[in-house]
Motif scaffolding. Structure first.
Motif, PDB file in Angstrom:
ATOM      1  N   ASN A  12      58.638  63.794  14.165  1.00 33.90           N
ATOM      2  CA  ASN A  12      57.330  64.633  14.558  1.00 33.90           C
ATOM      3  C   ASN A  12      57.461  65.219  15.910  1.00 33.90           C
ATOM      4  OD1 ASN A  12      54.401  64.811  14.168  1.00 33.90           O
ATOM      5  ND2 ASN A  12      54.393  63.857  16.311  1.00 33.90           N
ATOM      6  N   MET A  13      58.385  64.634  16.922  1.00 38.83           N
ATOM      7  CA  MET A  13      58.464  65.090  18.141  1.00 38.83           C
ATOM      8  C   MET A  13      59.338  66.617  17.929  1.00 38.83           C
ATOM      9  SD  MET A  13      61.111  63.729  21.365  1.00 38.83           S
ATOM     10  CE  MET A  13      62.605  63.792  20.294  1.00 38.83           C
ATOM     11  N   VAL A  14      60.463  66.441  17.278  1.00 37.58           N
ATOM     12  CA  VAL A  14      61.151  67.748  17.340  1.00 37.58           C
ATOM     13  C   VAL A  14      60.583  68.651  16.563  1.00 37.58           C
ATOM     14  CG1 VAL A  14      63.205  68.498  16.059  1.00 37.58           C
ATOM     15  CG2 VAL A  14      63.385  66.586  17.031  1.00 37.58           C
ATOM     16  N   GLU A  15      59.681  68.432  15.501  1.00 35.87           N
ATOM     17  CA  GLU A  15      58.886  69.546  14.949  1.00 35.87           C
ATOM     18  C   GLU A  15      57.821  70.246  15.669  1.00 35.87           C
ATOM     19  OE1 GLU A  15      59.690  71.006  12.178  1.00 35.87           O
ATOM     20  OE2 GLU A  15      61.654  69.901  12.080  1.00 35.87           O
ATOM     21  N   HIS A  16      57.022  69.285  16.358  1.00 33.52           N
ATOM     22  CA  HIS A  16      55.722  69.777  17.022  1.00 33.52           C
ATOM     23  C   HIS A  16      55.930  69.900  18.392  1.00 33.52           C
ATOM     24  CE1 HIS A  16      53.596  69.245  13.206  1.00 33.52           C
ATOM     25  NE2 HIS A  16      54.450  67.926  13.046  1.00 33.52           N
ATOM     26  N   GLN A  17      56.803  69.111  19.316  1.00 26.83           N
ATOM     27  CA  GLN A  17      57.041  69.470  20.417  1.00 26.83           C
ATOM     28  C   GLN A  17      58.112  70.323  20.898  1.00 26.83           C
ATOM     29  OE1 GLN A  17      56.824  65.739  22.783  1.00 26.83           O
ATOM     30  NE2 GLN A  17      55.928  64.821  21.247  1.00 26.83           N
ATOM     31  N   LEU A  18      59.356  70.442  20.176  1.00 34.56           N
ATOM     32  CA  LEU A  18      60.389  71.102  20.523  1.00 34.56           C
ATOM     33  C   LEU A  18      60.407  72.567  19.644  1.00 34.56           C
ATOM     34  CD1 LEU A  18      62.977  68.309  20.787  1.00 34.56           C
ATOM     35  CD2 LEU A  18      61.321  68.920  22.481  1.00 34.56           C
ATOM     36  N   GLY A  22      59.472  76.686  20.546  1.00 34.50           N
ATOM     37  CA  GLY A  22      60.803  77.661  20.916  1.00 34.50           C
ATOM     38  C   GLY A  22      62.071  77.312  20.993  1.00 34.50           C
ATOM     39  N   VAL A  23      62.227  75.830  20.876  1.00 28.53           N
ATOM     40  CA  VAL A  23      63.578  75.206  21.176  1.00 28.53           C
ATOM     41  C   VAL A  23      64.500  75.611  19.757  1.00 28.53           C
ATOM     42  CG1 VAL A  23      65.000  73.302  21.681  1.00 28.53           C
ATOM     43  CG2 VAL A  23      62.821  73.520  22.958  1.00 28.53           C
ATOM     44  N   ARG A  24      65.348  76.084  19.728  1.00 33.03           N
ATOM     45  CA  ARG A  24      66.253  76.636  18.587  1.00 33.03           C
ATOM     46  C   ARG A  24      67.602  76.121  18.563  1.00 33.03           C
ATOM     47  NH1 ARG A  24      61.582  77.117  17.385  1.00 33.03           N
ATOM     48  NH2 ARG A  24      60.469  79.077  16.741  1.00 33.03           N
ATOM     49  N   ASP A  25      68.077  75.571  19.492  1.00 33.57           N
ATOM     50  CA  ASP A  25      69.449  75.244  19.390  1.00 33.57           C
ATOM     51  C   ASP A  25      69.502  74.062  18.574  1.00 33.57           C
ATOM     52  OD1 ASP A  25      71.895  73.731  19.774  1.00 33.57           O
ATOM     53  OD2 ASP A  25      72.260  75.122  21.745  1.00 33.57           O
ATOM     54  N   ALA A  70      64.727  68.911  26.311  1.00 33.32           N
ATOM     55  CA  ALA A  70      65.476  69.883  25.157  1.00 33.32           C
ATOM     56  C   ALA A  70      65.373  71.129  25.890  1.00 33.32           C
ATOM     57  CB  ALA A  70      64.437  69.909  24.243  1.00 33.32           C
ATOM     58  N   PHE A  71      64.386  71.753  26.584  1.00 34.53           N
ATOM     59  CA  PHE A  71      64.504  73.023  26.969  1.00 34.53           C
ATOM     60  C   PHE A  71      65.739  73.103  28.160  1.00 34.53           C
ATOM     61  CE2 PHE A  71      63.250  76.348  30.493  1.00 34.53           C
ATOM     62  CZ  PHE A  71      62.922  77.153  29.501  1.00 34.53           C
ATOM     63  N   MET A  72      65.745  72.348  29.125  1.00 41.45           N
ATOM     64  CA  MET A  72      66.965  72.368  30.035  1.00 41.45           C
ATOM     65  C   MET A  72      68.444  72.119  29.329  1.00 41.45           C
ATOM     66  SD  MET A  72      65.221  70.441  33.143  1.00 41.45           S
ATOM     67  CE  MET A  72      66.559  70.645  34.439  1.00 41.45           C
ATOM     68  N   ILE A  73      68.488  71.328  28.394  1.00 42.48           N
ATOM     69  CA  ILE A  73      69.565  71.339  27.763  1.00 42.48           C
ATOM     70  C   ILE A  73      70.169  72.378  27.026  1.00 42.48           C
ATOM     71  CG2 ILE A  73      71.062  69.947  26.165  1.00 42.48           C
ATOM     72  CD1 ILE A  73      69.526  67.511  26.978  1.00 42.48           C
TER      73      ILE A  73
END
Length: 239
Positions: A12-18, A22-25, A70-73
């Motif tokens: 759920n975190m990956v789908e809705h927060q990341l 816009g996190v795509r990597d 996630a954004f920074m990595i």
């Protein structure tokens, strides 16, 4: 007694927060799916491990919200197999995420309690490519330089020269910088040559101050800890 479905919460975190923000990597998303964030937060707030906000950890510090991690990595542009330096280990969560992508992760934390806790949690999860040091993060970890990527989880008044010199040519450094200790701009620096660096602003952020010789200065209340690498069993050597 209710049992928390941690894998479902991670999905759920990956789908809705990341992904939704816009996190795509793919490598970053997969790493965030695999690392158990609940293991890196105190028992009192464990049920909130995947909420979209920072959470308190030991020593009056916080763990960043999942999106910021996630954004920074992602901003480091890792391809896999790099040597990465992290400044500000905190509970060790971001280092664990990085370990899923990088070959080796070196993380520096100035607070002994946090450094010891991070090392212990990382080892308990069977992660073997992360080394933890307690010391002044603004000075980096020169013994293992150069690094293909450096990420800093605290905001400084400027980019520490030590970190720039430890960055490999072609490597990226992501760091919050600003004249206000509580509000910064997140910048990404790419080393072009021995003397040339290219910088770009990528976000407005709020991080704790980067304390150290090349940051906001030494702590006012405590003696500055001697730099030390934490051994495999995560015990702090207090010689």
């Amino acid at each position: 007694m209710n049992t928390v479905d941690w894998p479902a919460q991670r999905c759920n975190m990956v789908e809705h927060q990341l992904r939704a923000r816009g996190v795509r990597d793919r490598a970053v998303l997969d790493a965030m799916l695999r690392v158990p964030r609940e293991a890196f937060v105190p028992e009192a707030v464990r049920e909130s491990a995947y909420q979209d906000s920072p959470l308190p950890i030991a020593a009056g510090q916080t763990i960043s919200q999942p999106y910021i991690v996630a954004f920074m990595i992602e901003a480091l542009g890792l391809q896999g197999g790099e040597w990465v330096l992290e400044i500000g280990a905190g509970s060790g969560y971001a280092a664990a995420v990085l370990s899923e992508i990088a070959a080796e992760v070196y993380t520096v934390e100035r607070i002994e309690e946090l450094a010891a806790g991070a090392a212990q949690t990382i080892r308990s999860l069977g992660i073997r490519n992360v080394q933890v040091r307690c010391g002044d993060g603004t000075l980096g970890w020169p013994e293992h330089a150069p690094y293909q990527a450096i990420v800093v989880a605290a905001g400084g008044p400027e980019v520490p020269e030590s970190l720039q010199t430890q960055l490999q040519i072609g490597g990226r450094l992501v760091i919050p910088v600003g004249g206000d200790p509580t509000s910064q701009g997140l910048i990404r620096i790419t080393r072009i040559s021995e003397t040339q660096f290219d910088g770009e602003d990528i976000a407005d952020v709020r991080f704790v101050p980067l304390i150290g010789a090349q940051g906001w200065g030494k702590p006012s209340s405590d003696k500055w800890p001697q730099s030390r690498n934490l051994p495999f069993n995560a015990m702090v050597d207090r010689k």
